[in-house]
Design an enzyme around this catalytic site. Structure first.
Site, PDB file in Angstrom:
ATOM      1  CE  LYS A 213      -3.513   2.273   2.472  1.00 38.22           C
ATOM      2  NZ  LYS A 213      -4.518   2.272   3.815  1.00 38.22           N
TER       3      LYS A 213
ATOM      4  CE  LYS B 283      -6.024   2.173  -0.585  1.00 35.54           C
ATOM      5  NZ  LYS B 283      -6.919   2.117   0.812  1.00 35.54           N
TER       6      LYS B 283
HETATM    7  C1  PBG Z   1      -6.348   3.818   5.351  1.00 40.11           C
HETATM    8  C2  PBG Z   1      -7.449   3.863   4.402  1.00 40.11           C
HETATM    9  C3  PBG Z   1      -7.151   4.508   3.120  1.00 40.11           C
HETATM   10  C4  PBG Z   1      -7.972   4.144   2.065  1.00 40.11           C
HETATM   11  C5  PBG Z   1      -8.986   3.572   2.743  1.00 40.11           C
HETATM   12  N1  PBG Z   1      -8.258   3.086   3.905  1.00 40.11           N
HETATM   13  C6  PBG Z   1      -5.674   5.232   2.704  1.00 40.11           C
HETATM   14  C7  PBG Z   1      -5.413   6.338   3.502  1.00 40.11           C
HETATM   15  O1  PBG Z   1      -6.331   7.121   3.836  1.00 40.11           O
HETATM   16  O2  PBG Z   1      -4.420   6.418   3.563  1.00 40.11           O
HETATM   17  C8  PBG Z   1      -8.155   4.749   0.795  1.00 40.11           C
HETATM   18  C9  PBG Z   1      -9.297   3.933  -0.193  1.00 40.11           C
HETATM   19  C10 PBG Z   1      -9.397   4.899  -1.503  1.00 40.11           C
HETATM   20  O3  PBG Z   1      -8.711   6.044  -1.629  1.00 40.11           O
HETATM   21  O4  PBG Z   1     -10.437   4.635  -2.115  1.00 40.11           O
HETATM   22  N2  PBG Z   1      -6.365   2.553   6.125  1.00 40.11           N
HETATM   23 ZN    ZN Z   2      -5.912   3.575   8.066  1.00 45.65          ZN
END
Ligand code: PBG
Ligand code: ZN
Length: 273
Positions: free
Chosen positions: A146, A199
């Site tokens: 991620k 991701k």
């Molecule tokens: C963090 C989280 C993120 C997303 C979902 N949960 C990333 C973040 O804020 O760093 C992003 C999902 C998206 O952009 O669709 N646990």
């Molecule tokens: Zn988070």
């Protein structure tokens, strides 16, 4: 975030039934608690919003996989994915809170636990906690690679989860690094992950492709909020054909090797397939 809304539990059930009827295989749930605190206690509350949502969907919808996103950032007042000590996320102090969150989601009836925090060692901590609580068979979908991405912006606005100070670069990955993703994935597999995820998706198709070549587990890819919003915005401006841009973007993720795709286009795409 265009076309996406915060839902109450009863609205979610309607939405989930519609997704199921269109042929969507599963949903992933993110929660917004009534109030946030530094410990993110809403994440592991047996009666928290996601726990209630899981119970409702499992009770009222027959054939939909319910994935629980396991993280603290929507529940912490500082917006970070972990426990903060002296202005820094404390990796090891976070593991116990994540494990508690996963177990409470499992007790609510989640089909898959999906840790998205990127703390080191959390897959092992969650696996042990699930096993100890009688959930030996519950799979873990790890957000293994991620990246610290700007493309999360619309989600953070929708989920009210932007960090209140600093950023997430101490735990999410540097967008310049590809081999580091392979190391992160290998560690998560060694710790017990059943599915691994990359991701965002489109800016990281090389990572999806390489992960598919190197690892013998299902590969998931998450087309995130910014990827989705760019396409919708261009379509609304009359610059791109929405259907074709959606289909081409998802086809490219599939072509790169994704076995599962998480996408905000799920209902629209399913209705076209
Ligand atoms: C963090 C989280 C993120 C997303 C979902 N949960 C990333 C973040 O804020 O760093 C992003 C999902 C998206 O952009 O669709 N646990
Ligand atoms: Zn988070």
């Amino acid at each position: 975030m265009p076309g996406n809304y915060q839902l109450s539990v009863d609205q979610l059930v309607v939405e989930a039934k519609e997704a199921e009827s269109l042929g969507v295989a599963g949903i992933i749930l993110f929660g917004l608690p009534e109030s946030k605190d530094p410990e993110g206690s809403g994440a592991y509350d047996a009666d928290g919003i996601v726990q209630r949502a899981i119970r409702a969907v499992k009770q009222e919808v027959d054939d939909l996989l319910v994935i629980a996103d396991t993280c603290l950032c929507e529940y912490t007042s500082h917006g970070h994915c972990g426990h903060v000590v002296d202005g820094d996320v404390d990796n090891d102090a976070t593991l116990d809170l994540l494990a508690q969150t996963a177990v409470s989601q499992a007790r609510a009836g989640a089909d898959v636990i999906a840790p998205s925090d990127m703390m080191d060692g959390r897959i092992e901590a969650i696996r042990i906690a699930l096993d100890d609580s009688g959930f030996e068979k519950l799979p873990i979908l790890s957000y293994a690679a991620k990246y610290a991405s700007i493309f999360y912006g619309p989600f953070r606005e929708a989920a009210e989860s932007a960090p209140q100070f600093g950023d997430r670069r101490s735990y999410q990955m540097d967008p310049a690094n590809q081999r580091e993703a392979m190391r992160e994935i290998q560690l998560d597999i060694d710790e017990g992950a059943d599915i691994i995820m990359v991701k965002p998706a489109m800016p990281y198709l090389d990572v999806v492709f390489r992960a598919k070549q190197e690892f013998d587990l299902p590969i998931a890819a998450y087309q995130v909020s910014g990827e989705y919003s760019m396409i919708v915005a261009a379509a609304r401006n009359g610059w791109l054909d929405l259907d074709r841009a959606m289909t081409e973007s998802l086809t490219s993720i599939k072509r790169a090797g994704a076995d599962l795709i998480l996408t905000y286009f799920a209902k629209t795409m399913a209705s076209r397939l």
